[in-house]
Write a protein that holds these residues in place. Structure first.
Motif, short mmCIF file in Angstrom:
data_model
loop_
_atom_site.label_atom_id
_atom_site.label_comp_id
_atom_site.label_asym_id
_atom_site.label_seq_id
_atom_site.Cartn_x
_atom_site.Cartn_y
_atom_site.Cartn_z
N PRO A 159 0.78 -1.15 0.09
CA PRO A 159 0.01 0.05 0.18
C PRO A 159 1.06 1.32 -0.12
CG PRO A 159 -0.67 -1.45 1.43
CD PRO A 159 0.38 -2.01 1.13
N VAL A 160 0.43 2.40 -0.84
CA VAL A 160 1.27 3.37 -0.76
C VAL A 160 0.32 4.56 -0.18
CG1 VAL A 160 2.15 5.22 -2.40
CG2 VAL A 160 2.41 2.85 -2.81
N TYR A 161 0.57 5.43 0.75
CA TYR A 161 -0.03 6.54 1.60
C TYR A 161 0.60 7.75 1.07
CZ TYR A 161 -2.83 3.39 4.46
OH TYR A 161 -3.59 2.50 4.86
N ALA A 162 0.10 8.88 0.26
CA ALA A 162 0.71 9.79 -0.13
C ALA A 162 0.27 11.25 0.27
CB ALA A 162 0.72 9.79 -1.67
N THR A 163 0.94 12.30 -0.01
CA THR A 163 0.44 13.63 0.31
C THR A 163 -0.34 14.12 -0.95
OG1 THR A 163 2.36 14.59 -0.37
CG2 THR A 163 2.36 14.19 2.00
N SER A 164 -0.86 15.13 -0.94
CA SER A 164 -2.01 15.90 -2.28
C SER A 164 -0.83 15.99 -3.29
CB SER A 164 -2.72 16.90 -1.61
OG SER A 164 -1.98 18.03 -1.13
N HIS A 165 0.45 16.40 -3.07
CA HIS A 165 1.05 16.93 -4.23
C HIS A 165 1.20 16.14 -5.20
CE1 HIS A 165 2.30 18.55 -0.21
NE2 HIS A 165 2.49 19.52 -0.61
N LEU A 166 0.97 14.69 -5.16
CA LEU A 166 1.07 14.04 -6.64
C LEU A 166 -0.26 14.27 -7.35
CD1 LEU A 166 0.06 10.16 -5.72
CD2 LEU A 166 -0.89 12.29 -4.47
#
Length: 598
Positions: free
Chosen positions: A485-492
């Motif tokens: 699983p990948v958890y990301a910030t909104s910058h992508l």
């Protein structure tokens, strides 16, 4: 020694028999009735008792160990009780205790699984004390599992059975839960009490000033005089009338009108003034707004002198980080100031300074909170090389370790050609390939092998640009880590949220502002029709400007009530001890080429 303890069994069985006699049919059994004995006495007596007596004694001993906060011993004793051989009442008792122990270990999903045992269909037939205990544990587990509405529903359901301090605490917690819900979950349902709570949260949130909020609350109480919240307002709402007198009369909006930050400032100003005009249109009172150009400033001292002459009692701005640094270094400020950026230091500034911004650090902390709530425990991180990536990683690491998680490794990405090697290094694929080569050399024959990644990684924390993210996800799959699983910030997220997204992003979870995720809101549709940039990255700045206006009324409340919050367009807003506005964000997932809110 055993002979001396036999009366304990007699007493215990007498309690059970008396309870059974009062229960018609006794079909679900009875709860353990703990005698006045120590854990050691109950366990020793259990060793000399028949299985039914022994189970009851061990359940009581496990519960006593839990009450004494000897959690390891409680769990150990509970494991000695065969759950399937118990009657339903004792199964409810055992599963509730098991859930409490799971919550102590920060495992809400395990707790909820324990509380879903079939025996809970008989909970309403058990004594009120057990109903309360099981329901409150369920509410805590739901809240810890990020199921806020369900947690509120559970607490509303059990409220009529509570009394004293427990009732008061539950009452305040219901408000804390409903006040933190996003707008789209504040919809009335079949439960009148819960619907009343949700309506109260909705009307208090829709107000753009404390005066308007107070009027809306008074109106709601008049229409719902018998609702529990009308009979006893939650503490944060009782403070509003006193705090309303602290709302500013004149606000100075200090933003650059020229230079590199002019377009950013324009988006912030548009959001701020949109909220201001919306307040006027609603008929509510609003402060007078005076605009100042920070790009023309020679010194903040000179600005404050002019602002005091103009009668300003709250400054919103500046945006420029060097000016915010100057303010943070002061011991006192002449006017309360809400800076629209953050200083570099974590040290608190003067008491009159508040800081608000769209920081990547906020989002990194949000990832840590969400991943932990989802049951993740071991992380690796991928962040850009440079100062921005360093700050984001530091914020994630600090919050993740504070939650109790483990950060196994981190990589700073920059050049695409290095990416495959960096990910292979994170997952130790080269070690796997080396082992295969050594085996081939030892045997002297070709062998069929596939590199195996390390298995002790629960998820990846990703802070990246859209271009980087689109390279990273396929590389993970190529390097046998596509299932992590990948958890990301909104910058992508690039472009408008309603546009098709690259398939390479599918499966990534990310946090985002409510403004961009709630695309059906009438205000958003109206703004985007007039200013299309608000549908993309500029929309985050518009939302921040809108919330900066909201905070002109709510700063006093957030400071006076440390556990309070208010829902804005940029997130659920609260105040840290260092007077930084903290945003809690909703989540979405890239799915089938589109963004799907979670």
């Amino acid at each position: 020694m055993n002979v001396c303890l036999r009366p304990l069994t007699v007493l215990f069985m007498a309690c059970l028999l008396a309870a059974c006699a009062s229960k018609q049919g006794g079909s679900i059994g009875e709860l353990p009735s703990a005698p006045d004995a120590s854990i050691e006495q109950m366990l020793e007596e259990a060793n000399d008792s028949d299985p039914e007596e022994a189970n009851a004694l061990r359940l009581s001993a496990a519960d006593l160990a839990y009450q004494q906060q000897d959690f390891m011993r409680s769990s150990s004793i509970l494991q000695q009780v065969p759950l399937q051989s118990l009657q339903p009442a004792q199964q409810v008792y055992a599963q509730t205790l098991q859930a409490e122990l799971a919550l102590h270990r920060n495992k809400p999903k395990s707790a909820l699984n324990d509380l879903n045992h079939p025996s809970f269909q008989y909970l309403a037939q058990l004594p009120v004390k057990q109903q309360v205990r099981s329901s409150l544990v369920r509410a805590e587990a739901l809240q810890a599992d990020n199921q806020t509405l369900a947690a509120a529903r559970e607490r509303v359901f059990i409220a009529p059975l509570l009394s004293g301090d427990t009732a008061s605490s539950n009452h305040e917690m219901i408000w804390e839960l409903v006040a933190s819900l996003p707008n789209d979950q504040l919809q009335a349902g079949n439960d009148a009490d819960l619907s009343g709570w949700l309506a109260l949260a909705q009307i208090s949130r829709s107000a753009s000033s404390l005066e308007q909020q107070q009027a809306a609350i008074d109106d709601w109480r008049n229409k719902n005089p018998q609702h529990p919240a009308a009979l006893k307002l939650p503490k944060p709402l009782t403070e509003i009338k006193a705090l309303a007198s602290q709302s500013p009369n004149k606000v100075g909006l200090l933003l650059p009108q020229q230079g590199q930050l002019a377009s950013v400032a324009e988006a912030l100003r548009n959001g701020f003034m949109a909220a201001y005009y919306q307040t006027l249109a609603s008929g509510a009172s609003a402060p007078e707004i005076i605009l100042y150009d920070s790009s023309q400033l020679t010194s903040m001292d000179q600005f404050y002198q002019q602002a005091k002459l103009d009668g300003i009692d709250l400054v919103v701005g500046p945006l420029e980080k060097p000016l915010v640094r100057q303010l943070n270094a002061q011991s006192q400020l002449p006017i309360t100031t809400l800076a629209l950026n953050y200083s570099d230091t974590t040290e608190p500034g003067p008491p009159q300074l508040f800081q608000f911004g769209l920081s990547a650090e906020d989002e990194a902390r949000e990832v840590a909170r969400r991943a932990w709530a989802d049951g993740m425990r071991r992380a690796v991180a991928l962040v850009p090389r440079g100062e921005w990536g360093d700050r984001t990683l530091a914020a994630f690491q600090q919050s993740w370790l504070a939650e109790g998680g483990s950060l196994i490794a981190a990589e700073h990405v920059e050049q695409p050609v290095e990416l495959a090697q960096q990910i292979a290094s994170l997952f130790q694929l080269r070690d796997s390939e080396a082992r295969a080569k050594r085996l081939k050399s030892l045997l002297g024959v070709d062998i069929a092998s596939q590199p195996a990644r390390r298995q002790d990684i629960d998820f990846i924390f990703l802070a990246a640009t859209p271009q980087q993210a689109q390279q990273i996800k396929p590389t993970l799959a190529f390097q046998y880590a596509g299932d992590v699983p990948v958890y990301a910030t909104s910058h992508l997220l690039g472009g408008s949220i309603n546009q098709p997204q690259p398939a390479d992003l599918n499966g990534i979870l990310f946090c985002e502002t409510p403004w961009l995720l709630n695309t059906s809101a009438p205000l958003q549709q109206q703004v985007i029709a007039q200013w299309p940039q608000a549908a993309g990255s500029m929309g985050r700045l518009f939302a921040m400007g809108n919330d900066a206006y909201l905070l002109t009324s709510y700063l006093a409340q957030l400071k006076a009530l440390p556990d309070s919050n208010t829902q804005g367009l940029s997130g659920l807003l609260s105040l840290s001890p260092t007077q930084r506005v903290v945003r809690q964000l909703p989540w979405a997932e890239f799915r089938d080429g589109f963004v799907q809110p979670l």
